[in-house]
Design an enzyme around this catalytic site. Structure first.
Site, PDB file in Angstrom:
ATOM      1  N   SER A   1       0.721  -1.303  -0.030  1.00 41.37           N
ATOM      2  CA  SER A   1      -0.025  -0.102   0.037  1.00 41.37           C
ATOM      3  C   SER A   1       0.860   1.298   0.002  1.00 41.37           C
ATOM      4  O   SER A   1       1.659   1.297  -0.905  1.00 41.37           O
ATOM      5  CB  SER A   1      -0.910   0.059   1.274  1.00 41.37           C
TER       6      SER A   1
ATOM      7  N   ASP B   1     -10.418  -3.502  -4.723  1.00 37.77           N
ATOM      8  CA  ASP B   1      -9.304  -2.951  -3.871  1.00 37.77           C
ATOM      9  C   ASP B   1     -10.161  -1.524  -3.723  1.00 37.77           C
ATOM     10  O   ASP B   1     -10.068  -0.725  -4.684  1.00 37.77           O
ATOM     11  CB  ASP B   1      -8.231  -2.996  -4.496  1.00 37.77           C
TER      12      ASP B   1
ATOM     13  N   HIS C   1      -7.329  -5.478  -1.226  1.00 41.34           N
ATOM     14  CA  HIS C   1      -6.101  -4.915  -0.568  1.00 41.34           C
ATOM     15  C   HIS C   1      -5.435  -5.831   0.282  1.00 41.34           C
ATOM     16  O   HIS C   1      -5.548  -5.612   1.516  1.00 41.34           O
ATOM     17  CB  HIS C   1      -6.772  -3.669   0.176  1.00 41.34           C
TER      18      HIS C   1
END
Length: 276
Positions: free
Chosen positions: A166, A227, A256
């Site tokens: 991320s 996501d 995610h």
């Protein structure tokens, strides 16, 4: 099944639960955390190995990637580093006060221009509803994070590669360029693994497609609606900055998370085995 109600009869709670086996606790935790964050949901999900009275593992990247670390134990040792910017805890409305229990601290590599250090309580009320595209406004804190990363390499290294998830993937991508430019000779690694990342602002105007020369593995979801924290296109665009002659892309069907099931884990191992 259980029931609960308050004395004045204003509300009642009906609870259903079922015991079931969880084949991969880390993936389930990551799914719930990603989904709840994207929807701005607050609450508690109880996970345990035996029953509802023992809470499961949630929180840091080390915990979220526990399954990955286990499956890579014969290939790589993962060393986890917290970012330098400590974040506020956010609660949504003044009518719903924050919990009184202590929470694990959370950190970030990049922050927004309005970033404030945590208050004495560590909690602050949200100024708006959760914005899944908030990462686009995280343009500050890079220099401090880079200095912090340089120190971590000196104290904990040497390292063969750098892995980021991320926002951490955005910082890792920036570190790749930094080691070739401003930190030349001060940090070093042979490859990078970028999971569900995005292009950090230091690279937005300086880099052209295919201009970053570093062996790289890019892992992100192939379905944009799954996501809800980093849009698929952002991860794809970050991958496009790397020389395709030495980059590998793994697209998965989840949200995610970093997938650890076959065939994805086999592809991850195949990439890492090049450097063993």
């Amino acid at each position: 099944m259980g029931t609960s109600s308050c004395g004045d009869g204003k509300f009642g709670v009906l609870l259903y639960y079922k015991y079931t086996s969880v084949p991969d606790l880390d993936e389930l935790v990551a799914f719930y955390e990603s989904s709840c964050n994207s929807l701005g949901l607050l609450g508690r999900v109880r996970l345990s190995t035996h029953g509802v009275n023992v809470t499961g593992r949630t929180g840091s990247l080390a915990r979220r990637t526990g399954s990955l670390a286990k499956k890579l134990k014969n290939v790589a040792e993962l060393v986890f580093i917290d970012a330098p910017h400590e974040l506020q805890f956010i609660y949504q409305t003044a009518t719903t006060p924050p919990p009184l229990v202590a929470c694990n601290k959370k950190f970030a590599w990049l922050v927004s221009p309005e970033f404030d250090k945590p208050s004495e309580t560590g909690w602050t009320i949200a100024q708006s509803q959760f914005d899944p595209l908030q990462y686009q406004n995280q343009t500050e804190g890079f220099d401090k994070s880079l200095t912090y990363l340089k120190k971590a390499f000196a104290e904990k290294g040497p390292f063969d590669g750098i892995l980021g998830f991320s926002q951490g993937a955005a910082m890792a991508a920036a570190a790749v360029c930094a080691k070739q430019e401003r930190l030349l000779g001060e940090i070093d690694f042979r490859f990078c693994v970028l999971c569900s990342g995005f292009t950090p602002w230091p690279l937005m105007e300086k880099k052209e497609q295919g201009s970053i020369k570093c062996p790289s593995l890019h892992i992100f979801g192939s379905q944009p609606e799954k996501d809800r924290q980093i849009v698929t296109q952002a991860s794809s665009e970050l991958a496009g900055l790397f020389d395709e002659g030495c980059s590998t892309v793994i697209e998965h069907d989840f949200g995610h998370i970093i997938p650890t099931k076959s065939p994805y884990i086999d592809e991850i191992k195949a990439f890492l085995n090049q450097f063993v």
